[in-house]
Design a protein around this motif. Structure first.
Motif, PDB file in Angstrom:
ATOM      1  N   THR A   1     -16.666  -2.100   5.718  1.00  0.00           N
ATOM      2  CA  THR A   1     -15.959  -0.839   5.867  1.00  0.00           C
ATOM      3  C   THR A   1     -15.920  -0.514   7.358  1.00  0.00           C
ATOM      4  OG1 THR A   1     -16.686  -0.075   3.704  1.00  0.00           O
ATOM      5  CG2 THR A   1     -16.019   1.616   5.277  1.00  0.00           C
TER       6      THR A   1
ATOM      7  N   SER B   1       0.850  -1.185   0.000  1.00  0.00           N
ATOM      8  CA  SER B   1       0.000   0.000   0.000  1.00  0.00           C
ATOM      9  C   SER B   1       0.885   1.234   0.000  1.00  0.00           C
ATOM     10  CB  SER B   1      -0.948   0.001   1.198  1.00  0.00           C
ATOM     11  OG  SER B   1      -0.243   0.107   2.399  1.00  0.00           O
TER      12      SER B   1
ATOM     13  N   SER C   1      -3.946   3.505  -0.341  1.00  0.00           N
ATOM     14  CA  SER C   1      -4.592   2.433  -1.101  1.00  0.00           C
ATOM     15  C   SER C   1      -3.568   1.420  -1.574  1.00  0.00           C
ATOM     16  CB  SER C   1      -5.302   3.036  -2.319  1.00  0.00           C
ATOM     17  OG  SER C   1      -5.935   2.030  -3.085  1.00  0.00           O
ATOM     18  N   ASP C   2      -4.089   0.286  -2.037  1.00  0.00           N
ATOM     19  CA  ASP C   2      -3.262  -0.642  -2.795  1.00  0.00           C
ATOM     20  C   ASP C   2      -3.391  -0.225  -4.264  1.00  0.00           C
ATOM     21  OD1 ASP C   2      -5.876  -1.438  -3.333  1.00  0.00           O
ATOM     22  OD2 ASP C   2      -5.422  -3.561  -3.251  1.00  0.00           O
TER      23      ASP C   2
ATOM     24  N   ASP D   1      -4.768  -1.677  -6.758  1.00  0.00           N
ATOM     25  CA  ASP D   1      -6.048  -1.981  -7.378  1.00  0.00           C
ATOM     26  C   ASP D   1      -7.180  -1.111  -6.872  1.00  0.00           C
ATOM     27  OD1 ASP D   1      -4.919  -4.092  -8.867  1.00  0.00           O
ATOM     28  OD2 ASP D   1      -5.123  -5.436  -7.152  1.00  0.00           O
TER      29      ASP D   1
ATOM     30  N   TRP E   1     -11.430   0.600   4.147  1.00  0.00           N
ATOM     31  CA  TRP E   1     -12.338  -0.185   3.327  1.00  0.00           C
ATOM     32  C   TRP E   1     -11.576  -1.360   2.734  1.00  0.00           C
ATOM     33  CZ3 TRP E   1      -9.666   3.641   0.842  1.00  0.00           C
ATOM     34  CH2 TRP E   1      -9.163   3.349  -0.410  1.00  0.00           C
ATOM     35  N   PHE E   2     -12.329  -2.385   2.407  1.00  0.00           N
ATOM     36  CA  PHE E   2     -11.795  -3.549   1.718  1.00  0.00           C
ATOM     37  C   PHE E   2     -12.927  -4.094   0.860  1.00  0.00           C
ATOM     38  CE2 PHE E   2     -10.914  -8.068   1.202  1.00  0.00           C
ATOM     39  CZ  PHE E   2      -9.591  -8.031   0.781  1.00  0.00           C
ATOM     40  N   VAL E   3     -12.738  -4.117  -0.445  1.00  0.00           N
ATOM     41  CA  VAL E   3     -13.780  -4.618  -1.339  1.00  0.00           C
ATOM     42  C   VAL E   3     -14.087  -6.060  -0.956  1.00  0.00           C
ATOM     43  CG1 VAL E   3     -14.363  -5.177  -3.728  1.00  0.00           C
ATOM     44  CG2 VAL E   3     -13.172  -3.050  -3.213  1.00  0.00           C
ATOM     45  N   GLY E   4     -15.351  -6.340  -0.738  1.00  0.00           N
ATOM     46  CA  GLY E   4     -15.777  -7.669  -0.339  1.00  0.00           C
ATOM     47  C   GLY E   4     -15.818  -7.862   1.163  1.00  0.00           C
TER      48      GLY E   4
ATOM     49  N   TRP F   1      -8.653  -1.642  -4.113  1.00  0.00           N
ATOM     50  CA  TRP F   1      -9.555  -2.572  -3.444  1.00  0.00           C
ATOM     51  C   TRP F   1      -9.563  -2.392  -1.935  1.00  0.00           C
ATOM     52  CZ3 TRP F   1     -11.476  -7.634  -5.433  1.00  0.00           C
ATOM     53  CH2 TRP F   1     -11.618  -7.598  -6.818  1.00  0.00           C
ATOM     54  N   MET F   2      -8.520  -1.766  -1.403  1.00  0.00           N
ATOM     55  CA  MET F   2      -8.443  -1.570   0.041  1.00  0.00           C
ATOM     56  C   MET F   2      -7.653  -0.314   0.337  1.00  0.00           C
ATOM     57  SD  MET F   2      -5.542  -4.347   1.133  1.00  0.00           S
ATOM     58  CE  MET F   2      -4.940  -3.443   2.527  1.00  0.00           C
TER      59      MET F   2
ATOM     60  N   ARG G   1     -15.159   5.868  -6.634  1.00  0.00           N
ATOM     61  CA  ARG G   1     -15.970   5.418  -5.502  1.00  0.00           C
ATOM     62  C   ARG G   1     -17.242   6.233  -5.285  1.00  0.00           C
ATOM     63  NH1 ARG G   1     -14.368   0.773  -5.248  1.00  0.00           N
ATOM     64  NH2 ARG G   1     -12.276   0.346  -4.570  1.00  0.00           N
TER      65      ARG G   1
END
Length: 179
Positions: free
Chosen positions: A139, A72, A113-114, A116, A133-136, A118-119, A87
């Motif tokens: 939050t 990250s 962020s990373d 992607d 946050w983390f997709v999937g 995604w987080m 977002r």
């Protein structure tokens, strides 16, 4: 940043300088939201956008790898805008049928962020609290009461690395090296 400069001067030297008030005002206008004061202060000291020639089009977010941890990185103002645009939603939160427990709110501005997207971590412009946050996954809001509290935790991590008690990172030839 002083800990990074002291223990990883080569990494610190790679970082660009600060954002300007004009850059921040233009970003706020494009995003349609005012930056929280803590985020503004951070960016006026450390705008960590990569130089244009180093930006990869096939990644969602760009930044200096390996800081504050492996995988990250802190976002510069351009990367923040790009991820924020990805977002944010017309109704102000996502998903639209969960206003009390959304995955994302337009009042949250990502600052870490990373690649992607995604987080990562965000600051809530309403009260300055930091969440993640983390997709999937869920939050988390209010993980830290402020960016200052979050940066204190980063400083503690860098101190553990400098003291040689981090099992996953060390300083080598002026750089952070993650294992």
């Amino acid at each position: 940043m002083s800990l990074l400069r002291e223990h990883a001067p080569a990494d610190h030297a790679d970082l660009p300088g600060p954002a300007t008030e004009q850059m921040l005002a233009a970003a706020e206008e494009r995003m349609g939201i005012a930056l929280h004061g803590d985020l503004r202060t951070w960016l006026l000291q450390n705008n960590l956008d990569l130089p244009e020639e180093d930006v990869e089009d096939d990644v969602a977010c760009c930044g200096f790898d390996g800081f504050p941890d492996e995988g990250s990185f802190f976002l510069g103002i351009r990367a923040m805008e790009r991820l924020y645009a990805n977002r944010s939603t017309r109704c102000g939160f996502d998903p639209p049928d969960q206003p009390d427990s959304p995955f994302w709110r337009n009042e949250w501005i990502p600052f870490l962020s990373d690649q992607d997207g995604w987080m990562g971590k965000f600051i809530d412009v309403r009260d300055g609290r930091v969440g993640s946050w983390f997709v999937g996954g869920p939050t988390v809001t209010g993980e830290y009461e402020s960016m200052a509290q979050y940066f204190d935790s980063v400083a503690e991590t860098l101190t553990r690395i400098a003291d040689g008690i981090s099992p996953v990172c060390r300083f080598n030839e002026g750089r952070l090296v993650w294992s």
